[in-house]
Design a protein around this motif. Sequence first.
Motif, PDB file in Angstrom:
ATOM      1  N   MET A  95      -0.009  -7.296  -2.567  1.00  0.00           N
ATOM      2  CA  MET A  95      -0.274  -8.209  -1.449  1.00  0.00           C
ATOM      3  C   MET A  95       0.415  -7.654  -0.210  1.00  0.00           C
ATOM      4  N   SER A  96      -0.291  -7.647   0.887  1.00  0.00           N
ATOM      5  CA  SER A  96       0.288  -7.238   2.166  1.00  0.00           C
ATOM      6  C   SER A  96       1.223  -8.349   2.678  1.00  0.00           C
ATOM      7  N   PRO A  97       2.363  -8.032   3.257  1.00  0.00           N
ATOM      8  CA  PRO A  97       2.873  -6.715   3.627  1.00  0.00           C
ATOM      9  C   PRO A  97       3.762  -6.066   2.561  1.00  0.00           C
ATOM     10  N   PHE A  98       3.894  -6.683   1.413  1.00  0.00           N
ATOM     11  CA  PHE A  98       4.875  -6.218   0.429  1.00  0.00           C
ATOM     12  C   PHE A  98       4.463  -4.932  -0.283  1.00  0.00           C
ATOM     13  N   LEU A  99       3.195  -4.864  -0.687  1.00  0.00           N
ATOM     14  CA  LEU A  99       2.687  -3.687  -1.386  1.00  0.00           C
ATOM     15  C   LEU A  99       1.220  -3.525  -1.018  1.00  0.00           C
ATOM     16  N   GLU A 100       0.897  -2.382  -0.425  1.00  0.00           N
ATOM     17  CA  GLU A 100      -0.469  -2.147   0.054  1.00  0.00           C
ATOM     18  C   GLU A 100      -1.016  -0.874  -0.589  1.00  0.00           C
ATOM     19  N   LEU A 101      -1.723  -1.057  -1.707  1.00  0.00           N
ATOM     20  CA  LEU A 101      -2.314   0.064  -2.435  1.00  0.00           C
ATOM     21  C   LEU A 101      -3.809   0.170  -2.154  1.00  0.00           C
ATOM     22  N   THR A 102      -4.486  -0.957  -2.167  1.00  0.00           N
ATOM     23  CA  THR A 102      -5.942  -1.003  -2.003  1.00  0.00           C
ATOM     24  C   THR A 102      -6.280  -2.217  -1.144  1.00  0.00           C
ATOM     25  N   PRO A 133       4.155  -8.824  -9.259  1.00  0.00           N
ATOM     26  CA  PRO A 133       5.310  -8.099  -9.799  1.00  0.00           C
ATOM     27  C   PRO A 133       6.206  -7.607  -8.661  1.00  0.00           C
ATOM     28  N   ARG A 134       7.483  -7.450  -8.956  1.00  0.00           N
ATOM     29  CA  ARG A 134       8.408  -6.876  -7.979  1.00  0.00           C
ATOM     30  C   ARG A 134       8.546  -5.381  -8.325  1.00  0.00           C
ATOM     31  N   PHE A 135       7.543  -4.596  -7.943  1.00  0.00           N
ATOM     32  CA  PHE A 135       7.598  -3.161  -8.188  1.00  0.00           C
ATOM     33  C   PHE A 135       8.750  -2.536  -7.403  1.00  0.00           C
ATOM     34  N   GLY A 136       9.253  -1.424  -7.925  1.00  0.00           N
ATOM     35  CA  GLY A 136      10.443  -0.799  -7.353  1.00  0.00           C
ATOM     36  C   GLY A 136      10.285  -0.283  -5.947  1.00  0.00           C
ATOM     37  N   ASN A 137       9.047  -0.045  -5.504  1.00  0.00           N
ATOM     38  CA  ASN A 137       8.871   0.445  -4.144  1.00  0.00           C
ATOM     39  C   ASN A 137       8.649  -0.679  -3.126  1.00  0.00           C
ATOM     40  N   ILE A 138       8.897  -1.914  -3.555  1.00  0.00           N
ATOM     41  CA  ILE A 138       8.907  -3.044  -2.615  1.00  0.00           C
ATOM     42  C   ILE A 138      10.328  -3.175  -2.083  1.00  0.00           C
ATOM     43  N   ASN A 139      10.495  -3.032  -0.804  1.00  0.00           N
ATOM     44  CA  ASN A 139      11.822  -3.033  -0.190  1.00  0.00           C
ATOM     45  C   ASN A 139      12.385  -4.454  -0.112  1.00  0.00           C
TER      46      ASN A 139
END
Length: 274
Positions: A13-20, A45-51
């Motif tokens: 979900m933007s802005p947290f993780l933008e893959l597609t 999920p709280r993936f590791g590349n979410i700051n």
Amino acid sequence: MAKTKLLFITHEMSPFLELTKISEITRKLPQAMQDKGFEIRILMPRFGNINERRNRLHEVIRLSGMNIIIDENDNPLIIKVASIPSARMQVYFLDNEEYFQRKHVFRDNNNKFYEDNDERTIFFCKGALETVKKLGWSPDVVHCHGWMSSLVPVYMKTTYKDDPTFKTAKIVYSVYDNCFSEKLNADFAKKAIMSGMDASHLVPYGDGSCEAMHLGAISYSDAVVLGGPNTHPAVLKVVEATDKPVLTYDATADFENYFNLYEEMHNEELASLA
């Protein structure tokens, strides 16, 4: 009249993780529905590349502390939350050190598909439903976005079918084009079984390919959304043959077509309970 309660489950979900483009839809759609008067909750999920610092994530102590069992192993579930001030929306993040604290999402730095993506998916889907239970909030409609949420429909229709939190909830599943070419672990179906289930319930999920995950989710959902123009032919064939409500990927102004779908499903459930 009480607000319709709408739960979104997504891996990005933007802005947290933008893959597609999923990240754009899962950012705009919940806000559009909230603006129309719906009560919204969002889980990812709280993936590791979410700051965490930049996005101001912080742990929700009252929701954390659960364990999700996979293959007889206890896996701690930590819940964090962040806000999107401009939208007045909160997003709940499911965290686990072993499954999500990595620099990459689904593939390592050599582009190799993670061996445990099956367990990560099971953890996320089980954890999402347990988190909602602990919130003490009963959704009217649950909208799952993409293959990582694809086990939620089968769990809701089996293990959680009589749970007061989900007993009357309708399930919408969005199929997206962006997928993986590998297959999940061969023991995936065995690991995914929960109480109130047996191996037959996972048969629709086939060989653990991305297309099979979509087909499994569709078979247990109450409505389907085609999230893009390039749906796999085998999946598209099943969707075209279904008698379930189907939305195409083109969103109308202000997502009016989604609003109508949610309202129609919720009203059907209310009528059946009357």
